[in-house]
Design an enzyme around this catalytic site. Structure first.
Site, short mmCIF file in Angstrom:
data_model
loop_
_atom_site.label_atom_id
_atom_site.label_comp_id
_atom_site.label_asym_id
_atom_site.label_seq_id
_atom_site.Cartn_x
_atom_site.Cartn_y
_atom_site.Cartn_z
N THR A 12 0.97 -1.28 0.17
CA THR A 12 -0.05 0.01 -0.09
C THR A 12 0.90 1.45 -0.18
O THR A 12 0.25 2.09 -0.68
CB THR A 12 -0.97 -0.12 1.16
OG1 THR A 12 -1.70 -1.18 1.04
CG2 THR A 12 -1.72 1.31 1.51
N SER A 54 1.45 -7.52 -1.03
CA SER A 54 1.96 -8.58 -0.49
C SER A 54 1.25 -9.91 -0.38
O SER A 54 1.62 -10.80 0.06
CB SER A 54 2.33 -8.16 1.07
OG SER A 54 1.34 -8.14 1.80
N THR A 85 1.53 -4.56 3.90
CA THR A 85 1.28 -5.00 5.45
C THR A 85 0.73 -6.54 5.54
O THR A 85 0.57 -7.04 6.66
CB THR A 85 0.11 -4.17 6.08
OG1 THR A 85 -0.94 -4.07 5.67
CG2 THR A 85 0.86 -2.71 6.24
N ASP A 86 -0.07 -6.98 4.39
CA ASP A 86 -0.98 -8.13 4.81
C ASP A 86 -0.13 -9.45 5.25
O ASP A 86 -0.43 -10.18 5.97
CB ASP A 86 -1.72 -8.32 3.41
CG ASP A 86 -2.88 -7.40 3.26
OD1 ASP A 86 -3.09 -6.61 4.38
OD2 ASP A 86 -3.47 -7.12 2.03
N1 ASP Z 1 -2.73 -5.37 0.36
C1 ASP Z 1 -1.93 -4.28 0.75
C2 ASP Z 1 -0.49 -5.44 0.86
O1 ASP Z 1 -0.21 -6.11 1.56
C3 ASP Z 1 -2.12 -3.93 2.18
C4 ASP Z 1 -1.14 -3.29 2.53
O2 ASP Z 1 -0.01 -2.82 2.14
O3 ASP Z 1 -1.58 -2.57 3.65
O4 ASP Z 1 0.14 -5.30 -0.19
#
Ligand code: ASP
Length: 331
Positions: A12, A54, A85-86
């Site tokens: 993100t 991710s 973050t995932d």
């Molecule tokens: N879907 C995103 C990822 O994990 C979520 C994030 O980065 O907060 O790449």
């Protein structure tokens, strides 16, 4: 001035709207242009290694990241890895096993909102991550929402709030308050890191649900070298439905079973109830104790790439790496 390498992998933090949802768009170098004040803190270089949500991260990507850090290890004082973050907690755990005892900081960060959004946590997280990478903060950690969490202890516990990560069964290493790193715990490290580049990805995770089907477990055993059973409470499996038989049969064929719990805090203790006792004592099932499921998964992939037999695998699982398990040494 310290030299820090920024390694971009997507997520993100680097994403932009596409009309069909957010997707990674910015390079690591473009991220740096959003933080011009970092030039006063350190010298930076950047590498755009991956550009992924991710959700698409796989064990091969962990190997790629480790190779990149290894190649540049001597030339830099610290590393910042931007990541979605995932699955960041899985990557942080994997790096903790694949790069052990690093005296230099290897800091993962990301964001819940893209860096070019008006309301964003990206800039604060990236600034804190650089601050940590410039500090005497050895080993792998996640820096997020002003918290510094050990790579082996992190879990994504909020899907939307800026406070996305928690440190499980272990205190946070430090916090960043108004640009000052306040350290609570000193992570152990060596003079030199040990790099491990192999992983065995044949590790599966099955979440138990009431009435779960043994055939699902058999399916996973057939395709993997180890199965993590995420069970209930302190641990156990249903007495009916053939779970114990399945575990016993596949054990004969060399498969490793590790029990973890779906409960976020305090870990497993398999011997407590009758539904768990037999697994531990008669069926050779190992348990996670206070390790997170993310850490157990990554640790098993690392162990199974190097261990010669199930006995050695069990010994390694219960040997602490980067404070991932305290239960086995504290009793
Ligand atoms: N879907 C995103 C990822 O994990 C979520 C994030 O980065 O907060 O790449």
């Amino acid at each position: 001035m310290k030299k820090i390498l920024l390694i971009g992998t997507g997520g993100t933090i680097a994403s932009a709207p596409t009309g069909e949802g957010l997707a990674p768009a910015l390079s690591a170098q473009q991220l740096m242009t959003r933080l011009p004040e970092m030039r006063e803190l350190c010298e930076t270089d950047s590498i755009q290694l991956l550009s992924l949500d991710s959700t698409d991260i796989c064990p091969e990507h962990w190997q790629l990241i480790v190779r990149c850090i290894r190649e540049h290890y001597r030339a830099y004082d610290g590393f910042v890895l931007t990541h979605g973050t995932d699955t960041m907690a899985y990557t942080a755990a994997a790096l903790s096993y694949m790069i052990q005892n690093s005296p230099k900081p290897i800091v993962l960060t990301g964001a819940q909102r893209p860096i070019d959004f008006e309301s964003t946590d990206s800039k604060a997280n990236l600034t804190d991550a650089f601050l940590c990478a410039c500090s005497d903060l050895p080993g792998v950690s996640i820096v997020f929402d002003h918290k510094v969490i050990l790579g082996t202890r992190a879990k994504k516990t909020h899907s939307k709030s800026f406070s996305a990560f928690s440190s499980i069964n272990h205190p946070e290493l430090a916090v960043v308050r108004d640009g000052v790193l306040l350290r609570y715990i000193r992570q152990d490290c060596g003079l030199f890191p040990t790099f491990y580049d192999q992983l065995n990805p044949k590790v599966a995770l099955m979440k138990l649900t009431p009435g779960a089907d043994r055939e699902l477990l058999d399916f996973l055993y057939a395709r993997n070298d180890a199965v993590i059973l995420e069970s209930f409470g302190v641990g156990g499996v249903p007495q009916a439905g053939g779970f114990c038989e399945s575990i016993a049969e596949w054990r004969e064929r060399g498969r490793i079973t590790v029990l973890t719990t779906q409960v976020e805090n305090e870990g497993s203790d398999l011997g407590v109830y009758h539904v768990g006792h037999r697994l531990k004592n008669d069926l050779g099932v190992l348990e996670a104790y206070d390790m997170t499921t993310e850490a157990v998964l990554a640790k098993l992939m690392w162990i199974l790439a190097y261990a010669k037999d199930p006995k050695e695998a069990a010994r390694l699982l219960y040997t602490p790496v980067a404070r991932d398990i305290l239960w086995t040494v504290s009793r």
